[in-house]
Design an enzyme around this catalytic site. Structure first.
Site, short mmCIF file in Angstrom:
data_model
loop_
_atom_site.label_atom_id
_atom_site.label_comp_id
_atom_site.label_asym_id
_atom_site.label_seq_id
_atom_site.Cartn_x
_atom_site.Cartn_y
_atom_site.Cartn_z
N HIS A 21 -3.94 6.70 3.87
CA HIS A 21 -4.39 5.38 3.75
C HIS A 21 -5.63 5.09 3.70
CE1 HIS A 21 -4.13 1.75 1.15
NE2 HIS A 21 -4.19 1.12 2.22
N CYS A 35 0.72 -1.14 0.26
CA CYS A 35 -0.02 0.08 0.05
C CYS A 35 0.81 1.10 -0.20
CB CYS A 35 -0.84 0.12 0.79
SG CYS A 35 -2.23 -1.03 1.03
N ASN A 53 -10.17 -0.37 -0.33
CA ASN A 53 -8.93 -0.06 -0.11
C ASN A 53 -8.76 -0.56 -1.52
OD1 ASN A 53 -6.16 -0.30 0.37
ND2 ASN A 53 -6.54 -1.57 2.53
#
Ligand code: ACO
Length: 335
Positions: A262, A122, A292
């Site tokens: 994030h 990520c 996500n």
């Protein structure tokens, strides 16, 4: 606002344009209720996600990244031939090699660029931004294209309700250049802790467990996550990284016009914003619509924040991320 010198030796570097692309196909929580034992109520209350985009079977990561790149170059008003460097941050490359960056280079016609993929789960977008920043700051290249693209639907176990409800597909891109009179990227913090790599991984398909019928039947080719453990580390580490990046830039939370954290879980986002003292109005969120998207989450978020007027000229933007590895990063930009 205090005056901040250019970060380290070299020229200051700005993100001069952004672009993003989301596949058309929407997968709602109601759709997921038909696939695994879950409920819209559980997903929304535990994660904040209402829907996510899923690429079509024929769409690969480079296809998503290509469209985001075209949009970023169009916004910059730059021809593909002017790009000298392409970095693609992804954990879902089209294939092991050639790199997704080379595939995008060819499709764009960016024939003067050198190209590579980089993987920091990520955190990949901020890692790639910092690498490109250093190349442009040193004068090695004048124009860099950073792409973060993920087809998470290709590595998710669609029978595992604890992970399959979380992820979505998408891509974002940014063009970096030095612009006289602009301070641009003010500071970055990058970090990693490989001792916790087992908490978030995709174990199969590499040299440790090359693909066999056994690895397939053992389910080694899909993402595994110890969600509760990751959650705990994500909140503490992102809060510290954001604080350190602001300190290095000579700024405080009060200077931040827009924080893009994030997008892994609304509860994580709220916990970080609460810890740092960032008001909800200054915290960008798209997890409800996108889920996500791993490395692409921040890249898409930055583009959406710019295009919807959440970020304006001279605003201080704080981006912060955490992911598999573990890896993390925080970047402060004067827009
Ligand atoms: N629907 C219904 N129930 C579910 C679902 C679901 N989709 N998923 C799990 N449950 C159940 C579990 O089975 C468990 O049941 P039990 O109590 O009977 O055992 C219960 O819900 C609670 O499960 P937890 O895993 O403890 O739930 P939690 O509140 O921790 O939420 C989540 C899970 C959303 C994964 C959360 O832990 C999280 O967001 N973790 C962090 C994710 C993250 O930050 N990832 C980093 C980036 S990803 C990358 O790098 C690729």
């Amino acid at each position: 606002m205090p005056s901040v010198p250019a970060p380290g030796p070299g020229r200051s570097v700005s993100v001069i344009a952004t672009g993003s692309y989301l596949p058309d196909r929407v997968l709602s929580n109601a759709d997921l209720e038909k696939m695994v034992e879950t409920s819209d109520e559980w997903i929304v209350s535990r994660t904040g996600i209402r829907e996510r985009r899923i690429a079509l079977p024929g769409q690969a990561t480079s296809d998503l990244g290509l469209e985001a790149s075209r949009r970023a170059l169009a916004q910059a008003g730059i021809a593909a031939e002017e790009v000298e460097m392409i970095i693609v941050a992804t954990i879902t490359p089209d294939m092991f090699f050639p790199s997704t960056a080379c595939l995008i280079q060819h499709a764009l016609g960016a024939k003067n660029a050198f190209c590579f993929d980089m993987e920091a789960a990520c955190s990949g977008y901020l890692y790639a931004i910092e690498i490109a920043h250093r190349f442009v700051a040193s004068g090695t290249v004048n124009t860099a294209l950073v792409v973060a693209a993920e087809k998470m639907s290709s590595i998710v176990d669609w029978k595992d309700r604890s992970t399959c409800v979380l992820f979505g597909d998408g891509a974002g891109a940014a063009v970096l250049r030095s612009r006289p009179g602009e301070r641009g990227i003010l500071s970055s913090v990058l970090g990693a802790d490989g001792s916790l790599s087992h908490l978030l991984s995709l174990p199969g398909g590499g040299s440790r467990h090359p693909p066999t019928l056994q690895t397939i039947s053992d389910g080694l080719h899909t993402l595994k996550m110890a969600g509760r453990e990751v959650f705990k580390h994500a909140v503490n580490t992102m809060s510290s990284a954001a604080t350190e990046a602001l300190r290095r830039a000579g700024l405080t939370v009060a200077d931040v016009a827009c924080m893009i954290p994030h997008q892994a879980n609304q509860r994580i986002i709220s916990a970080i914003a609460g810890k740092l003292g960032v008001p909800d109005a200054n915290c960008f969120v798209n997890i409800d619509k996108c889920g996500n998207m791993s490395a692409a989450s921040l890249a898409v978020g930055l583009d959406q924040a710019v295009r919807t007027g959440r970020i304006r000229k001279k605003d201080i933007v704080l981006m912060v991320v955490f992911g598999g590895g573990f890896t993390w990063g925080a970047t402060v930009i004067e827009w």
